[in-house]
Motif scaffolding. Structure first.
Motif: not given
Length: 241
Positions: A14-21, A63-70, A103-111
């Motif tokens: 429901r957030s913008l995390a998937l858009l960022l990813a 930069m993605s980690v900065t935005a994602l954790t925030a 957070v780790l899962g989203v970063v892995a998916a982005m990779s």
């Protein structure tokens, strides 16, 4: 723990995390695509895949980690939901551990997306302009291993950003640390001491010296897991300010 993790995943949906990813790997793929179209001669596959991995590890990942954790932290900071969550009949550490796993899962998916979208961008550019079609073979396994190492080396940086974002209700401290870390990483790229700097550890996975790769990987992953565990333990005992 599985229930808490499932709740966190619903919040991410429901957030913008998937858009960022999706946005960060897509930007890298777009750069690779247009950079290929500018060329006149074919280049080996490795040039494009290594280039995309370098952009990811050097700039887009921090930069993605900065935005994602925030963003993940603000889901609770914004509506002031921490008092309610911390009053629930469950161990507090589970709340923070679930967020860290997400957070780790989203970063892995982005990779993974970085790898797939780069492959797609190169093939699309080669289709539109056959003269620049890459030579050699696309080393999927090698590239996947490289991006996996980049992720492991980034755990220390992720732990630092996660702790700051969760600790302070204002997003300013987390953004300031993230931007500052990325800035010093960029301006001190050639420094030998960069192997000990959390924001430079991921990009050191592309180094030609084995000691740099091994040192950055060991510190980034080993100390990162310790720092992440310490952050979760510390956050579960402290109040948010």
């Amino acid at each position: 723990m599985p229930v808490v993790l499932a709740v966190e995943l619903r919040k991410l949906n429901r957030s913008l995390a998937l858009l960022l990813a999706l946005a960060a790997p897509t930007l890298i793929a777009i750069f690779v695509f247009f950079n290929m179209l500018r060329g006149e001669k074919p280049q080996p596959w490795e040039m494009y895949t290594q280039g995309a991995a370098a952009i990811w590890a050097f700039f887009m990942l921090p930069m993605s980690v900065t935005a994602l954790t925030a963003l993940v932290a603000h889901m609770e900071h914004g509506p002031r939901a921490w008092d309610h969550l911390r009053a629930l009949p469950m161990a507090r550490w589970k709340l923070y551990a679930a967020k860290a796993v997400c957070v780790l899962g989203v970063v892995a998916a982005m990779s993974v997306l970085n790898l797939l979208l780069t492959w797609g961008a190169v093939n699309l550019a080669a289709t539109l302009k056959p003269a620049v079609a890459p030579t050699g073979v696309f080393d999927l396994t090698g590239q996947a291993i490289l991006l996996g190492k980049v992720l492991l080396a980034a755990i220390l940086m992720i732990a630092i950003q996660f702790w700051i974002a969760m600790r302070f209700s204002s997003f300013v401290p987390a953004l300031a640390i993230g931007i500052g870390g990325t800035f010093f990483s960029v301006v001190a790229t050639a420094a030998k001491q960069g192997v000990f700097f959390p924001w430079q550890m991921p990009v050191n996975m592309l180094a030609t010296e084995a000691w740099r790769v091994n040192t950055a990987l060991g510190l980034g992953c080993g100390l990162g897991l310790v720092a992440l565990a310490a952050a979760i333990a510390h956050l579960s005992r402290r109040e948010v300010i």
